[in-house]
Design an enzyme around this catalytic site. Structure first.
Site, short mmCIF file in Angstrom:
data_model
loop_
_atom_site.label_atom_id
_atom_site.label_comp_id
_atom_site.label_asym_id
_atom_site.label_seq_id
_atom_site.Cartn_x
_atom_site.Cartn_y
_atom_site.Cartn_z
N ARG A 89 36.40 10.19 47.84
CA ARG A 89 35.43 10.06 46.75
C ARG A 89 34.03 10.27 47.29
NH1 ARG A 89 34.30 6.80 41.88
NH2 ARG A 89 32.28 7.59 41.27
N ARG A 98 35.66 13.47 40.19
CA ARG A 98 35.98 12.65 41.36
C ARG A 98 37.45 12.70 41.70
NH1 ARG A 98 34.06 8.28 37.28
NH2 ARG A 98 32.87 10.12 36.88
N ASP A 101 38.59 7.21 41.14
CA ASP A 101 37.66 6.20 40.66
C ASP A 101 38.49 4.93 40.46
OD1 ASP A 101 35.24 5.15 39.64
OD2 ASP A 101 35.86 5.59 37.59
N ASP A 103 37.88 1.06 39.06
CA ASP A 103 36.95 0.12 38.43
C ASP A 103 37.63 -1.21 38.15
OD1 ASP A 103 34.79 1.92 38.23
OD2 ASP A 103 35.54 2.71 36.33
#
Length: 176
Positions: A89, A98, A101, A103
């Site tokens: 990344r 990307r 990711d 989160d």
């Protein structure tokens, strides 16, 4: 020696829209599970989603995982960043393409408001691509204010740009 932290359930959203998207997602799930303080408890189906915000780019593959962790929210964020970096990344463009990711969407029933970390994720309630797979691994989970995840998703109706494509990502212990 610090005391052992109690295990908490957290819910993470993973996405990829570069290269071998499913490969990046699988390696991300595997890396999370390999952490000595975190184990992947459940993996959602994969959803192909239209990019939201940012520059024009290819569709994402998204999923959610439920993890049991003894990491604090800040330590879990550090793990998420390390997993992203382990998959190449690069943070060159906000909301840009990307490889991976990761989160933090929810962490138990906690609310965190820090400059570098907000839980629940600050845009969770605006993103069907995060809510749809999250509901799959978080049945009965509520937002810290008490609202259900399906109620948050219903506010986004009609849901467009989120297509289920299957259960290609296996739980890391599936072959064990």
């Amino acid at each position: 020696m610090s005391p052992v932290r109690r295990e908490a359930f957290a819910f993470l959203g993973l996405g990829s829209n570069l290269g071998d998207r499913l490969g990046y997602l699988q390696r991300g799930v595997d890396a999370l599970h390999a952490d000595r303080l975190t184990r992947v408890d459940a993996v959602s189906s994969v959803y192909e989603t239209d990019p939201v915000g940012g520059p024009e780019q290819d569709p994402f593959c998204n999923l959610a995982v439920r993890v049991a962790t003894r990491r604090s929210p800040r330590q879990l964020l550090a793990l998420c960043h390390a997993v992203e970096e382990g998959q190449g990344r690069e943070r060159t463009q906000r909301w840009g393409p990307r490889t991976l990711d990761v989160d933090i969407l929810l962490y138990a029933d906690r609310t965190v408001r820090r400059r570098a970390l907000e839980i629940p994720h600050p845009r969770l309630e605006e993103r069907a691509f995060a809510l749809v797979p999250l509901i799959e691994v978080a049945p009965g989970q509520r937002l810290p204010d008490g609202r259900s995840l399906p109620a948050a998703l219903a506010r986004l109706a009609p849901i467009e740009g989120v297509r289920a494509i299957g259960a290609q990502i296996r739980h890391p212990e599936a072959d064990a």
